[in-house]
Enzyme design. Structure first.
Site, PDB file in Angstrom:
ATOM      1  CG  HIS A 136      -3.005   5.968  -1.428  1.00  0.00           C
ATOM      2  ND1 HIS A 136      -4.188   5.834  -2.111  1.00  0.00           N
ATOM      3  CD2 HIS A 136      -2.462   7.131  -1.865  1.00  0.00           C
ATOM      4  CE1 HIS A 136      -4.364   6.867  -2.928  1.00  0.00           C
ATOM      5  NE2 HIS A 136      -3.325   7.673  -2.800  1.00  0.00           N
TER       6      HIS A 136
ATOM      7  CD  GLU B 197      -3.695   9.487   0.267  1.00  0.00           C
ATOM      8  OE1 GLU B 197      -3.030  10.531   0.155  1.00  0.00           O
ATOM      9  OE2 GLU B 197      -4.722   9.253  -0.419  1.00  0.00           O
ATOM     10  CD  GLU B 198      -7.405   9.309  -2.468  1.00  0.00           C
ATOM     11  OE1 GLU B 198      -7.617  10.427  -1.973  1.00  0.00           O
ATOM     12  OE2 GLU B 198      -6.746   9.138  -3.509  1.00  0.00           O
TER      13      GLU B 198
ATOM     14  CG  HIS C  43      -9.731  12.781  -5.845  1.00  0.00           C
ATOM     15  ND1 HIS C  43      -9.791  13.445  -4.643  1.00  0.00           N
ATOM     16  CD2 HIS C  43      -8.663  11.949  -5.752  1.00  0.00           C
ATOM     17  CE1 HIS C  43      -8.806  13.030  -3.859  1.00  0.00           C
ATOM     18  NE2 HIS C  43      -8.094  12.128  -4.510  1.00  0.00           N
TER      19      HIS C  43
ATOM     20  CG  ASP D 144      -4.865   9.776  -6.177  1.00  0.00           C
ATOM     21  OD1 ASP D 144      -4.032   9.287  -5.391  1.00  0.00           O
ATOM     22  OD2 ASP D 144      -5.697  10.632  -5.838  1.00  0.00           O
TER      23      ASP D 144
END
Length: 523
Positions: free
Chosen positions: A294, A338-339, A461, A306
């Site tokens: 992603h 995606e997140e 995150h 990420d």
């Protein structure tokens, strides 16, 4: 959560929303005028002039270096800084300048590979929710674990609301669970059975001014949930740990009144974002090997691990694969959103006709390849519970790690990454990862090094997910494994099972078990 934090999720957590029509409409497409894998009579090109060596695993792996990956991480971080004016820090969240720059970078890099790939951009609608500020006070306590759910609306007029805390019966999945005294007050709802969005909507229909969903587990873990498809019946909704909820529940059940103040300044808006797909012009287009990562980050940070790590791994492998011929087509996907709840991968798969779906022999998910406190993780796919072929893919990863003397662990398919939509639609899936907010065990410390008792990625995150937040050795090793997976199946699918006629039944079984749809809980 910062004032500018963006909390967003998928429009449709089960089924396809009205915005996810089964039509694939690339916004832009680059198709070479001549297809090198075609016969000379078809293409008008002498195939000998454009002959390339057939890909093999060891050769493709040798192209992968940590220096190249590190350079791409630096590029990505500079791109994330384009969002600083709006977010006050680097981020690549969808809709931001950082994410638009990421898409431009990927497209530009692929476009430089000549006629190796057919490139397409697929635009699709997404819903984003901005939570600018939130606060929950229950009795005389400010709960430490109170969280704002993704895609929550604001409290009325974006002002604090006050009321008694009213316990909802059972798990709050039926209108009858909401007593009449809920009107004008704050619903207190136990997690379980149905989606969070369903609970919030039922509370809203019953007249609640806000809702709190408390965890059904006795611990201090924050409950990070998502509301799912926006509804006019939704009310401002918070999550709360089981342990912090327990004293309030005890008081109410003993006959005491507990009041609360809820405040939410939030907004929900529709935007458009984009998937990028690159398919080799060489190879059998009826048998495609597909892999994805992603392109977006969370709003809180630049997302270099990420999933900048997976995105850049795919770009490195695609760059070097362009030097070789393939027997089976290879399709790379950089999916967006995606997140926010697997938006891009869900949309992509829902757009496929049955015929196009059947051409994808397998999907490999590469999300977080270089966590600093890593473990080499393989999704524990089985042919009994997942589409046939998933177990064979798992074995490929196991054999490669074992061949190189590396330890590995097996992790469950839990719906947290982009493999979810493919498995739900009958496509064999699998992948590898290095860990997110999970805690490394003593056994894993002995297997991989690092530090037990800490997250695999202590910056998961967060703002510190920058260029210093990747283990370059693990990232290089896993990118070599990605190259191996691509080269193996691009060379031959002999022995790999045909598509499973029972895949729909298995997909339904899988879908009924997972509690996540992306990084946030949905149930």
């Amino acid at each position: 959560m910062s004032g500018r934090a963006v909390l967003a999720t998928s429009l449709a957590l089960s089924g396809v929303s009205a915005l996810q029509l089964p039509v694939q409409l690339p916004l832009q497409q680059f198709v070479p005028s001549k297809l090198p894998w075609s016969s000379s009579s078809d293409s008008g090109v002498d195939s000998e002039l454009i002959a390339k060596p057939l890909v093999d695993s060891e050769t493709l792996q040798k192209h992968i270096t940590s220096d190249a990956l590190k350079a791409r991480a630096k590029d990505l971080y500079e791109i994330a800084k384009k969002s600083e004016d709006e977010y006050n820090h680097p981020t690549r969240v969808i809709g931001s300048e950082g994410h638009l720059g990421t898409l431009e970078y990927i497209w530009d890099q692929l476009s430089q590979l000549g006629d190796a790939y057919t490139l397409s951009k697929q635009g699709f609608p997404a819903v984003m929710g901005n939570v600018l500020e939130s606060r929950l006070v229950i009795g005389d306590k400010v709960p430490n674990t109170a969280t704002a759910f993704a895609l929550t609306p604001a409290t009325k007029n974006k002002q604090p609301v006050h009321g008694d805390v009213i316990l909802v019966k059972n798990q709050g999945c039926d209108a009858a669970d909401y007593p009449t005294e809920i009107e004008g007050n704050i619903a207190f709802i136990k997690r379980g059975t149905c989606a969070f969005g369903t609970k919030s909507a039922l509370a809203g229909k019953a007249g609640a001014v806000a809702a709190v969903v408390y965890n059904n587990e006795d611990n201090d873990d924050e409950l990070h949930g998502t509301m799912g498809t926006p509804s006019p019946d939704h009310v401002a909704t918070f999550g709360l740990s089981g342990n912090e909820a327990a004293p309030f529940i005890k008081k109410i059940e003993s006959g005491e009144k507990v009041d609360a103040i809820a405040y939410m300044d939030a907004m929900v808006e529709s935007i458009k974002t984009t998937n990028i797909v690159a398919q080799t012009t060489r190879g059998d287009p009826e048998n495609c090997v597909m892999l994805g990562a992603h392109s977006d980050s969370v709003p809180e940070g630049p997302g270099i691990n990420d999933d900048g790590s997976g995105s850049m791994s795919l770009l490195e492998v695609a760059t070097h694969l362009a030097k070789y011929d393939v027997n089976n087509c290879v399709r790379f996907a950089w999916v967006s959103g995606e997140e926010e709840g697997l938006l891009g991968s869900d949309y992509y798969v829902s757009s496929l006709s049955p015929e196009e779906n059947s051409k994808i022999r397998l999907f490999m998910d590469y999300d977080m390849m270089g966590s600093p406190n890593y473990a080499y993780q393989i999704y524990n796919a089985t042919n009994e519970e997942n589409p046939v072929g998933s177990a064979e893919l798992k074995e490929l990863y196991i054999e490669w790690y074992e061949k190189h003397g590396l330890n590995y662990t097996l992790i469950p398919f839990d719906g947290r990454s982009d493999y979810d939509g493919f498995i739900r639609n009958g496509i064999p899936g699998g992948g590898i990862a290095t860990g997110a907010e999970g805690v490394k065990t003593k056994e894993e410390e002995a297997m991989f090094g690092g530090k037990a008792g800490e997250w695999y990625d202590h910056c998961y995150h967060q703002l510190c997910d920058d260029t210093t937040n990747v283990d370059l050795e693990a990232w290089e090793i896993n990118t070599k494994l990605i190259a191996h997976s691509v080269a193996t199946y691009a060379h031959s699918l002999d022995g790999f099972p045909k598509r499973d006629v029972d895949a729909t039944i298995k997909a339904e079984s899988y879908g009924s078990q997972v509690k996540y749809h992306g990084s946030k809980l949905v149930l």
